[in-house]
Scaffold this motif. Structure first.
Motif, PDB file in Angstrom:
ATOM      1  N   THR A 164       0.835  -1.194   0.000  1.00 45.10           N
ATOM      2  CA  THR A 164       0.000   0.000   0.000  1.00 45.10           C
ATOM      3  C   THR A 164       0.873   1.249   0.000  1.00 45.10           C
ATOM      4  O   THR A 164       1.514   1.570   1.000  1.00 45.10           O
ATOM      5  N   SER A 165       0.917   1.931  -1.127  1.00 41.35           N
ATOM      6  CA  SER A 165       1.719   3.149  -1.253  1.00 41.35           C
ATOM      7  C   SER A 165       1.022   4.312  -0.569  1.00 41.35           C
ATOM      8  O   SER A 165      -0.194   4.447  -0.629  1.00 41.35           O
ATOM      9  N   VAL A 166       1.826   5.147   0.056  1.00 41.46           N
ATOM     10  CA  VAL A 166       1.318   6.367   0.676  1.00 41.46           C
ATOM     11  C   VAL A 166       1.493   7.495  -0.335  1.00 41.46           C
ATOM     12  O   VAL A 166       2.547   7.630  -0.953  1.00 41.46           O
ATOM     13  N   GLN A 167       0.444   8.290  -0.509  1.00 43.69           N
ATOM     14  CA  GLN A 167       0.435   9.364  -1.498  1.00 43.69           C
ATOM     15  C   GLN A 167       0.475  10.728  -0.817  1.00 43.69           C
ATOM     16  O   GLN A 167       0.050  10.871   0.333  1.00 43.69           O
ATOM     17  N   ASP A 168       0.954  11.716  -1.533  1.00 43.22           N
ATOM     18  CA  ASP A 168       0.968  13.089  -1.038  1.00 43.22           C
ATOM     19  C   ASP A 168      -0.442  13.495  -0.619  1.00 43.22           C
ATOM     20  O   ASP A 168      -1.406  13.263  -1.353  1.00 43.22           O
ATOM     21  N   GLY A 169      -0.572  14.056   0.574  1.00 40.08           N
ATOM     22  CA  GLY A 169      -1.864  14.509   1.072  1.00 40.08           C
ATOM     23  C   GLY A 169      -2.659  13.478   1.841  1.00 40.08           C
ATOM     24  O   GLY A 169      -3.725  13.798   2.380  1.00 40.08           O
ATOM     25  N   ASP A 170      -2.177  12.223   1.919  1.00 40.76           N
ATOM     26  CA  ASP A 170      -2.902  11.189   2.658  1.00 40.76           C
ATOM     27  C   ASP A 170      -2.995  11.546   4.136  1.00 40.76           C
ATOM     28  O   ASP A 170      -2.097  12.156   4.711  1.00 40.76           O
ATOM     29  N   ARG A 171      -4.112  11.132   4.750  1.00 40.42           N
ATOM     30  CA  ARG A 171      -4.320  11.279   6.185  1.00 40.42           C
ATOM     31  C   ARG A 171      -4.289   9.877   6.781  1.00 40.42           C
ATOM     32  O   ARG A 171      -5.118   9.034   6.425  1.00 40.42           O
ATOM     33  N   ILE A 172      -3.332   9.652   7.667  1.00 40.73           N
ATOM     34  CA  ILE A 172      -3.103   8.320   8.238  1.00 40.73           C
ATOM     35  C   ILE A 172      -3.346   8.355   9.732  1.00 40.73           C
ATOM     36  O   ILE A 172      -2.909   9.284  10.419  1.00 40.73           O
ATOM     37  N   GLU A 173      -4.040   7.348  10.218  1.00 37.29           N
ATOM     38  CA  GLU A 173      -4.232   7.161  11.652  1.00 37.29           C
ATOM     39  C   GLU A 173      -3.634   5.819  12.030  1.00 37.29           C
ATOM     40  O   GLU A 173      -3.893   4.810  11.377  1.00 37.29           O
ATOM     41  N   LEU A 174      -2.807   5.810  13.058  1.00 36.46           N
ATOM     42  CA  LEU A 174      -2.232   4.588  13.599  1.00 36.46           C
ATOM     43  C   LEU A 174      -2.827   4.398  14.987  1.00 36.46           C
ATOM     44  O   LEU A 174      -2.661   5.247  15.862  1.00 36.46           O
ATOM     45  N   LEU A 175      -3.536   3.298  15.183  1.00 39.23           N
ATOM     46  CA  LEU A 175      -4.265   3.056  16.416  1.00 39.23           C
ATOM     47  C   LEU A 175      -3.756   1.801  17.105  1.00 39.23           C
ATOM     48  O   LEU A 175      -3.468   0.802  16.457  1.00 39.23           O
ATOM     49  N   ARG A 176      -3.703   1.875  18.427  1.00 38.98           N
ATOM     50  CA  ARG A 176      -3.308   0.726  19.240  1.00 38.98           C
ATOM     51  C   ARG A 176      -4.346   0.614  20.364  1.00 38.98           C
ATOM     52  O   ARG A 176      -4.611   1.590  21.056  1.00 38.98           O
ATOM     53  N   PHE A 177      -4.901  -0.576  20.520  1.00 37.69           N
ATOM     54  CA  PHE A 177      -5.860  -0.784  21.592  1.00 37.69           C
ATOM     55  C   PHE A 177      -5.123  -0.941  22.909  1.00 37.69           C
ATOM     56  O   PHE A 177      -4.110  -1.629  22.996  1.00 37.69           O
ATOM     57  N   VAL A 178      -5.654  -0.278  23.934  1.00 37.79           N
ATOM     58  CA  VAL A 178      -5.042  -0.324  25.258  1.00 37.79           C
ATOM     59  C   VAL A 178      -6.113  -0.771  26.235  1.00 37.79           C
ATOM     60  O   VAL A 178      -7.203  -0.192  26.288  1.00 37.79           O
ATOM     61  N   GLY A 179      -5.807  -1.814  26.995  1.00 37.42           N
ATOM     62  CA  GLY A 179      -6.740  -2.295  28.002  1.00 37.42           C
ATOM     63  C   GLY A 179      -6.399  -1.724  29.360  1.00 37.42           C
ATOM     64  O   GLY A 179      -5.317  -1.223  29.595  1.00 37.42           O
ATOM     65  N   GLY A 180      -7.321  -1.775  30.207  1.00 35.43           N
ATOM     66  CA  GLY A 180      -7.086  -1.279  31.560  1.00 35.43           C
ATOM     67  C   GLY A 180      -8.383  -1.314  32.355  1.00 35.43           C
ATOM     68  O   GLY A 180      -9.426  -1.683  31.862  1.00 35.43           O
ATOM     69  N   GLY A 181      -8.254  -0.877  33.546  1.00 34.38           N
ATOM     70  CA  GLY A 181      -9.477  -0.905  34.340  1.00 34.38           C
ATOM     71  C   GLY A 181      -9.391  -0.014  35.527  1.00 34.38           C
ATOM     72  O   GLY A 181      -8.555   0.753  35.779  1.00 34.38           O
TER      73      GLY A 181
END
Length: 66
Positions: free
Chosen positions: A49-66
């Motif tokens: 998957t190539s990244v293009q000029d102007g792309d909006r990227i979100e990198l998400l990581r799930f975090v558990g806790g309580g």
């Protein structure tokens, strides 16, 4: 090339793929979910998957806790 990663504008000289971006911004990219312009990209497709000029990227990581 200018892109936005998690709300911050970043500039890169060379073409990148999603795997490059994940490795650049995450210590351990294995548990990360990536989204480009609102579309979730499976980890198995990052290299292709190539990244293009102007792309909006979100990198998400799930975090558990309580």
């Amino acid at each position: 090339m200018k892109i936005v990663v998690n709300g911050q504008e970043k500039e890169f000289e060379q073409p990148l793929n999603m795997e490059d971006i994940a490795n650049c911004f995450c210590k351990d990219a294995a548990p990360v979910i990536a989204e480009i312009n609102g579309t979730i990209i499976r980890n198995s497709q990052w290299r292709h998957t190539s990244v293009q000029d102007g792309d909006r990227i979100e990198l998400l990581r799930f975090v558990g806790g309580g």
